[in-house]
Each structure stands twice: as C-alpha cells, then as structure tokens.
Design an enzyme around this catalytic site. Structure first.
Site, PDB file in Angstrom:
ATOM      1  CG  ASN A 186      -1.822   1.150   1.335  1.00 26.00           C
ATOM      2  OD1 ASN A 186      -1.395   2.287   1.154  1.00 26.00           O
ATOM      3  ND2 ASN A 186      -3.084   0.908   1.620  1.00 26.00           N
ATOM      4  CG  HIS A 207       0.782   6.279   4.903  1.00 28.96           C
ATOM      5  ND1 HIS A 207      -0.064   7.311   5.253  1.00 28.96           N
ATOM      6  CD2 HIS A 207       0.153   5.144   5.266  1.00 28.96           C
ATOM      7  CE1 HIS A 207      -1.139   6.812   5.835  1.00 28.96           C
ATOM      8  NE2 HIS A 207      -1.033   5.504   5.852  1.00 28.96           N
ATOM      9  CG  HIS A 263      -8.231   4.025   1.267  1.00 26.18           C
ATOM     10  ND1 HIS A 263      -8.383   3.856   2.627  1.00 26.18           N
ATOM     11  CD2 HIS A 263      -9.442   4.375   0.793  1.00 26.18           C
ATOM     12  CE1 HIS A 263      -9.652   4.099   2.956  1.00 26.18           C
ATOM     13  NE2 HIS A 263     -10.312   4.430   1.857  1.00 26.18           N
ATOM     14  NE  ARG A 286      -9.473   8.427   4.466  1.00 26.02           N
ATOM     15  CZ  ARG A 286      -9.728   7.597   5.486  1.00 26.02           C
ATOM     16  NH1 ARG A 286      -8.978   6.533   5.678  1.00 26.02           N
ATOM     17  NH2 ARG A 286     -10.695   7.838   6.313  1.00 26.02           N
ATOM     18  NE  ARG A 333      -7.605  11.382   5.607  1.00 27.57           N
ATOM     19  CZ  ARG A 333      -8.080  10.762   6.696  1.00 27.57           C
ATOM     20  NH1 ARG A 333      -7.317   9.937   7.380  1.00 27.57           N
ATOM     21  NH2 ARG A 333      -9.310  10.974   7.107  1.00 27.57           N
ATOM     22  CG  HIS A 334      -3.644   8.904   1.708  1.00 29.06           C
ATOM     23  ND1 HIS A 334      -4.483   8.181   0.896  1.00 29.06           N
ATOM     24  CD2 HIS A 334      -3.880   8.484   2.983  1.00 29.06           C
ATOM     25  CE1 HIS A 334      -5.199   7.361   1.655  1.00 29.06           C
ATOM     26  NE2 HIS A 334      -4.872   7.520   2.924  1.00 29.06           N
ATOM     27  CD  GLU A 336      -6.863  -0.325   1.351  1.00 29.99           C
ATOM     28  OE1 GLU A 336      -7.096   0.698   2.011  1.00 29.99           O
ATOM     29  OE2 GLU A 336      -5.968  -1.110   1.611  1.00 29.99           O
ATOM     30  CB  THR A 369      -5.676   4.316   9.590  1.00 32.00           C
ATOM     31  OG1 THR A 369      -5.593   3.239   8.642  1.00 32.00           O
ATOM     32  CG2 THR A 369      -5.720   3.740  10.987  1.00 32.00           C
ATOM     33  CB  THR A 370      -9.505   1.448   7.459  1.00 31.44           C
ATOM     34  OG1 THR A 370      -9.139   2.148   6.272  1.00 31.44           O
ATOM     35  CG2 THR A 370     -10.858   0.810   7.265  1.00 31.44           C
ATOM     36  CD  GLU A 372      -7.044  -6.490   3.191  1.00 35.38           C
ATOM     37  OE1 GLU A 372      -7.161  -6.383   1.949  1.00 35.38           O
ATOM     38  OE2 GLU A 372      -6.343  -5.740   3.888  1.00 35.38           O
ATOM     39  CG  HIS A 416      -5.285  -1.839   9.558  1.00 34.05           C
ATOM     40  ND1 HIS A 416      -4.854  -1.203  10.688  1.00 34.05           N
ATOM     41  CD2 HIS A 416      -5.814  -0.875   8.774  1.00 34.05           C
ATOM     42  CE1 HIS A 416      -5.131   0.079  10.597  1.00 34.05           C
ATOM     43  NE2 HIS A 416      -5.700   0.321   9.449  1.00 34.05           N
ATOM     44  N   GLY A 417      -1.792  -2.832  10.173  1.00 34.21           N
ATOM     45  CA  GLY A 417      -0.918  -2.805  11.333  1.00 34.21           C
ATOM     46  C   GLY A 417       0.145  -3.901  11.342  1.00 34.21           C
ATOM     47  N   GLY A 442       1.050  -1.455   4.421  1.00 35.57           N
ATOM     48  CA  GLY A 442       1.393  -0.112   3.970  1.00 35.57           C
ATOM     49  C   GLY A 442       2.256   0.665   4.920  1.00 35.57           C
TER      50      GLY A 442
HETATM   51  N1  PXP Z   1      -5.818  -3.361   4.149  1.00 35.69           N
HETATM   52  C1  PXP Z   1      -6.784  -2.421   4.204  1.00 35.69           C
HETATM   53  C2  PXP Z   1      -8.140  -2.779   3.722  1.00 35.69           C
HETATM   54  C3  PXP Z   1      -6.520  -1.119   4.689  1.00 35.69           C
HETATM   55  O1  PXP Z   1      -7.507  -0.196   4.743  1.00 35.69           O
HETATM   56  C4  PXP Z   1      -5.204  -0.794   5.074  1.00 35.69           C
HETATM   57  C5  PXP Z   1      -4.886   0.597   5.521  1.00 35.69           C
HETATM   58  O2  PXP Z   1      -5.008   1.451   4.439  1.00 35.69           O
HETATM   59  C6  PXP Z   1      -4.226  -1.801   4.981  1.00 35.69           C
HETATM   60  C7  PXP Z   1      -4.561  -3.071   4.535  1.00 35.69           C
HETATM   61  C8  PXP Z   1      -2.800  -1.538   5.349  1.00 35.69           C
HETATM   62  O3  PXP Z   1      -2.696  -1.202   6.682  1.00 35.69           O
HETATM   63  P1  PXP Z   1      -1.302  -0.641   7.208  1.00 35.69           P
HETATM   64  O4  PXP Z   1      -1.073   0.662   6.493  1.00 35.69           O
HETATM   65  O5  PXP Z   1      -1.500  -0.490   8.665  1.00 35.69           O
HETATM   66  O6  PXP Z   1      -0.255  -1.661   6.835  1.00 35.69           O
END
Ligand code: PXP
Length: 242
Positions: free
Chosen positions: A9, A12, A45, A47, A51-52, A71, A101-102, A152, A187-188, A209
C-alpha cells in the site's frame, strides 16, 4: 499450501508528497520499486477527502503492469470511479472522515443489500471484490452471502496486542476458506507481528502499507545522507579548484 502474496500500500508515500504540495515522492515510483523488489501487487486507498492518494495517482497506478487493488468506501462516487478505472481488484472498506486510518471492518451484516449491490456493480465491470471485515463469523457469513469472491480480515486488533485475536483470525480464515472465499489480511502488520499471520494456511494475500513506508525511512536514510554529503563535498572541491 497456496503461495502467500504481498500487496504494498503506497498511500503514505502520497501523504509525504502532499506535505509539501509538490510531486515528490511519487507513489507510482514507490510502487515500481516495491514491484521490482518482489511485491505481487499495489494497493491504494482513494478516500473521499483525497487526503493522500488522488484520482490521477489511481490512473497512473492502473497503468502499471501489476495488479492494482483499489481500497474504497462503497459509495456511489467511488463505485463510478472504479467502474471507469477497472482496477484488478477493489477492497471495500468503511470510511469515516475524521478517522486517522480504517479503524474497523466493514459492517457487511448490517448493510447486506447495499454491499451486495456494490459487489454486483463492480463485478459487472470485471473487478474482483474483497470485503474488509473484522474476524467475526457473522461478518464472514454475510460477506459470503453478498457474492464477493474474497474477504480481507482486519488485523488491527491483533496488531494492537488484543488477547485471543490470533485465534479469532485463524478461525475466521478457516471459515472463509470453507465457504469458498479467498482470504486476505492486513492492517498494522510489521516485521514483529507478521509471522503468526503469514503462517495461517488459508490466507493468500497480505496487504501492508504504513510500516513498510516508515521502515523505508530507517533503511534508506543513511544512504541518502551519504549521497548528500558526497554531493556537498564534490561541490566544495570544485569551488576550491576553480
Ligand atoms: N488493508 C486495508 C483494507 C486497509 O484499509 C489498510 C490501511 O489502508 C491496509 C490493509 C494496510 O494497513 P497498514 O497501512 O496499517 O499496513
């Protein structure tokens, strides 16, 4: 066991670019570097508040030869953009304007008809849809009923250290696979916590990401500083010689 893919991703990279309002660093260039390093696909993503990632970034990422996973929130605006752009995949996520974030998974069970319609509209344009859900059996069953081919699983609670979260993810992944859903997660995730998730056999794709972009600062700053010092010294030598 199926191979585990990595989607990178690049949101950022765009965050950093937008901080100065110019064109550097370019998320498309970062995507190319990630792909050259072995990533299987690119994630971005778009949005509502842009924003990004911006619309033009999506068009340029789409022009790369690798699969693009867009996304997006399941809104009319985003569905129209996706149907025109035709990325390889769309991951439907919940979106609140003020969130950093999401923050949680999509409540598919609570808005099944809306999600089902979005899935059908995207599938009609040849787009593979995944639904970003919490590892909750109720949500996995609802996702299955919408006709989406993939889910996911949100790993945010696991990444924050929640007790039992790994077991919830393992069980949700097994359920998804049993229902015939392709299972992704993200995520994370970072170097420390990715191991137990990567070991879940039913998971076929991780999307990562923030950590990768942040880690790139640590891995790359020393080289950038060395190059800058070399350019400075070179210029001084030239000035002294002249
Ligand atoms: N998957 C989805 C659906 C997300 O919304 C995000 C955050 O944009 C990620 C994965 C990646 O998360 P992270 O940036 O924390 O790795």
């Amino acid at each position: 066991m199926k191979r585990l893919r990595l989607g990178v991703n690049v949101d950022h990279v765009a965050t950093l670019r937008n901080a100065r309002g110019g064109v550097y660093p370019d998320p498309v260039k970062a995507a190319e570097l990630a792909l050259a390093a072995g990533a299987d696909g690119v994630v971005a993503h778009l949005r509502e508040d842009r924003r990004h990632i911006r619309d033009d970034d999506m068009r340029r990422l789409r022009a790369l030869s690798a699969p693009l996973n867009m996304e997006m929130a399941p809104t009319e605006e985003m569905i129209a953009i996706a149907r025109a752009l035709r990325p390889h995949a769309c991951c439907l996520v919940p979106e609140r304007r003020m969130e950093l974030t999401t923050e949680g998974g999509l409540d598919v069970a609570g808005q099944e008809t809306l999600i089902q319609t979005a899935v059908a509209q995207l599938a009609d344009a040849g787009i593979r849809v995944s639904l970003f859900i919490d590892p909750d059996p109720k949500q996995v069953h609802a996702a299955h009923r919408t006709g989406a081919p993939a889910v996911e699983l949100h790993t945010g609670a696991y990444a924050s250290g929640g007790a039992d979260e790994l077991a919830r993810l393992q069980e949700a992944a097994a359920l998804a696979a049993a229902l015939g859903l392709e299972c992704h997660a993200g995520h994370g995730l970072n170097f420390e916590n990715v191991g137990p998730i990567a070991a879940i056999a039913e998971i076929e794709e991780l999307n990562i990401g923030h950590f990768l972009i942040a880690q790139a600062v640590y891995d790359g700053l020393a080289a950038a500083v060395r190059t800058m010092l070399a350019r400075m010294e070179e210029a001084r030598r030239g000035a002294n010689a002249g």
